[in-house]
Design a protein around this motif. Sequence first.
Motif, short mmCIF file in Angstrom:
data_model
loop_
_atom_site.label_atom_id
_atom_site.label_comp_id
_atom_site.label_asym_id
_atom_site.label_seq_id
_atom_site.Cartn_x
_atom_site.Cartn_y
_atom_site.Cartn_z
N VAL A 186 6.68 11.08 -9.64
CA VAL A 186 7.02 9.66 -9.74
C VAL A 186 6.43 8.92 -8.54
CG1 VAL A 186 8.92 7.99 -9.73
CG2 VAL A 186 9.11 10.09 -11.07
N PRO A 187 5.71 7.82 -8.76
CA PRO A 187 5.15 7.07 -7.63
C PRO A 187 6.23 6.60 -6.66
CG PRO A 187 4.17 6.34 -9.69
CD PRO A 187 5.29 7.26 -10.05
N LEU A 188 5.94 6.67 -5.38
CA LEU A 188 6.92 6.24 -4.38
C LEU A 188 7.28 4.76 -4.54
CD1 LEU A 188 5.67 8.04 -1.14
CD2 LEU A 188 7.63 8.64 -2.60
N ALA A 189 6.34 3.96 -5.01
CA ALA A 189 6.65 2.54 -5.24
C ALA A 189 7.75 2.39 -6.27
CB ALA A 189 5.39 1.80 -5.69
N THR A 190 7.73 3.23 -7.29
CA THR A 190 8.78 3.20 -8.31
C THR A 190 10.10 3.72 -7.73
OG1 THR A 190 7.15 3.56 -10.07
CG2 THR A 190 9.45 4.04 -10.59
N LEU A 191 10.01 4.80 -6.97
CA LEU A 191 11.22 5.38 -6.38
C LEU A 191 11.93 4.37 -5.48
CD1 LEU A 191 11.57 8.96 -4.97
CD2 LEU A 191 12.35 7.04 -3.59
N TYR A 192 11.19 3.72 -4.59
CA TYR A 192 11.79 2.76 -3.68
C TYR A 192 12.34 1.55 -4.45
CZ TYR A 192 9.42 5.42 0.00
OH TYR A 192 8.99 6.42 0.84
N SER A 193 11.68 1.18 -5.53
CA SER A 193 12.16 0.05 -6.34
C SER A 193 13.52 0.36 -6.94
CB SER A 193 11.15 -0.26 -7.45
OG SER A 193 9.93 -0.70 -6.91
N PHE A 194 13.71 1.58 -7.41
CA PHE A 194 15.00 1.97 -7.98
C PHE A 194 16.09 1.94 -6.90
CE2 PHE A 194 12.85 2.98 -11.78
CZ PHE A 194 13.77 3.29 -12.76
N ASP A 253 0.82 -1.22 0.00
CA ASP A 253 0.00 0.00 0.00
C ASP A 253 0.85 1.27 0.00
OD1 ASP A 253 -2.51 1.21 -0.15
OD2 ASP A 253 -2.60 1.52 2.02
N ILE A 254 1.93 1.24 -0.75
CA ILE A 254 2.75 2.44 -0.93
C ILE A 254 2.23 3.16 -2.17
CG2 ILE A 254 5.07 3.33 -1.36
CD1 ILE A 254 6.15 0.90 0.15
N THR A 255 1.40 4.18 -1.96
CA THR A 255 0.69 4.81 -3.07
C THR A 255 0.99 6.29 -3.24
OG1 THR A 255 -1.19 5.21 -1.60
CG2 THR A 255 -1.25 3.19 -2.91
N GLY A 256 1.85 6.85 -2.41
CA GLY A 256 2.16 8.27 -2.54
C GLY A 256 3.04 8.56 -3.74
N ARG A 257 3.34 9.83 -3.92
CA ARG A 257 4.18 10.28 -5.03
C ARG A 257 5.29 11.18 -4.52
NH1 ARG A 257 1.68 9.67 -10.12
NH2 ARG A 257 -0.49 8.96 -9.96
N ALA A 258 6.41 11.14 -5.24
CA ALA A 258 7.48 12.09 -4.96
C ALA A 258 7.10 13.46 -5.50
CB ALA A 258 8.79 11.60 -5.59
N ALA A 259 7.90 14.47 -5.20
CA ALA A 259 7.59 15.84 -5.63
C ALA A 259 7.53 15.98 -7.15
CB ALA A 259 8.63 16.80 -5.06
#
Length: 447
Positions: free
Chosen positions: A184-192, A175-181
């Motif tokens: 970019v979705p936070l789920a994508t950011l953390y995946s990178f 349930d990580i659904t937020g976005r960076a500034a």
Amino acid sequence: MTMASSPSSALSRRRPMSDIFTMNFGFLGIQFGWGLQMANMSAIYEKLGAQPDEIPLLWLAAPMTGLIVQPVVGALSDRTWTRLGRRRPYFLTGAILASLALFAMPHSPALWVAATLLWVLDSSINVSMEPFRAFVADRLDDEQRPLGFVMQSFFIGVGATLANILPYILREWLDITGRAANGVPLATLYSFQLGAAAFLGAVLVTVLTTPEDPPSDLEAFRRAKAQAGVFDWVGDIGNALTAMPSVMKRLAVVQVLTWLGLFCMWLFFGPAIARHIFGAADPAAPAYDEGINWGGICFATYSVVCFVVAFALPKLAARHGCATVHAIALTCGGLGLLSTGLVANRYWLLVAMVGVGIAWASILSMPYAILARALPGHRMGVFMGVFNFFIVLPEIAAALTFQPLVKYVFGGNPLYVVLLGGASLLAAAGATLFVERPATATAYRPV
């Protein structure tokens, strides 16, 4: 100047499976990084304001860096010997730089920053990837090379699966659904960020567990290296281009068609699914993110199929020939991509990806198994680097020409590019039937 030949005494004995496992483990990390960018960079570009017809040009970094970096690194690694060996210094350096670029990529505040970081990332991945191909060929004989390259396919499949499914897991399960500034979705950011750690960690496993064998006459090798200059390795690249064996020339046609098809898929599959299946043309819409995440699941599916079928390929090749097996696999991939234009159900796409996964397993192993038998051992690096030309040249052509194609011919619909990719894989399958097998080919015998 010709460098001293460096056959390894290791080629006189067979490697145990544990050695083949650890020498290829680094590919898991390389493909983790590669898979993250392939599944997510087009969406990141759109989040930062790119239009669909602009995406191919923004992807120009990948093939351009491969065109330049891989043959140069291949030629240099043929001439290198350090405390870490010949190939390992290069893929360790590349892993460190690629991990830094992966960590920074999803934080990009503007489109030009993301494009610049993609150049850095792709350059670094290419520094790591090319020596790995030669590394396996260095350490295995003709009988075990098919298994070695298939083991690479296995780890590539595992790494890509983890990379493609991770954003979905973070979003849907955690349930990580937020976005960076920057959107970019936070789920994508953390995946990178997790991918950065996986890339470096996996390469370190290979570096720390797999020694390299020195040239047979190390002192002569060092003297020749000391006398060599820039023009010598540039000459190596030029000579490799003009002295390609006939097998390599015919495989070149196959590679051009294959990688054109793959590039069509990687650039546009996610956006095509978001529009065609989820009905979301606006990158800011929640349904668009859902479509991109499902595209990642589709990519994960073909990656799972890749590592499941990988170990069947050498035995099939020993019975039917590498070229025949490769042609059948490419046909499966082409039909899989073409079928995406006929359905409106997201779950059918997973079935279509089975064909793509069969093709991907073969693409990562069979051409290299065929080629390695036809190359001189002491020039394996430069020839493998030159062979990469036939991967990146079609990608460069696509990056430079797809913008008007997508905008004016396909009306901005990325699905048509995916279908073009399927047709290209079928053409590659036909060309594979004309690849001659070298006279020195030997049957594969399991370890």
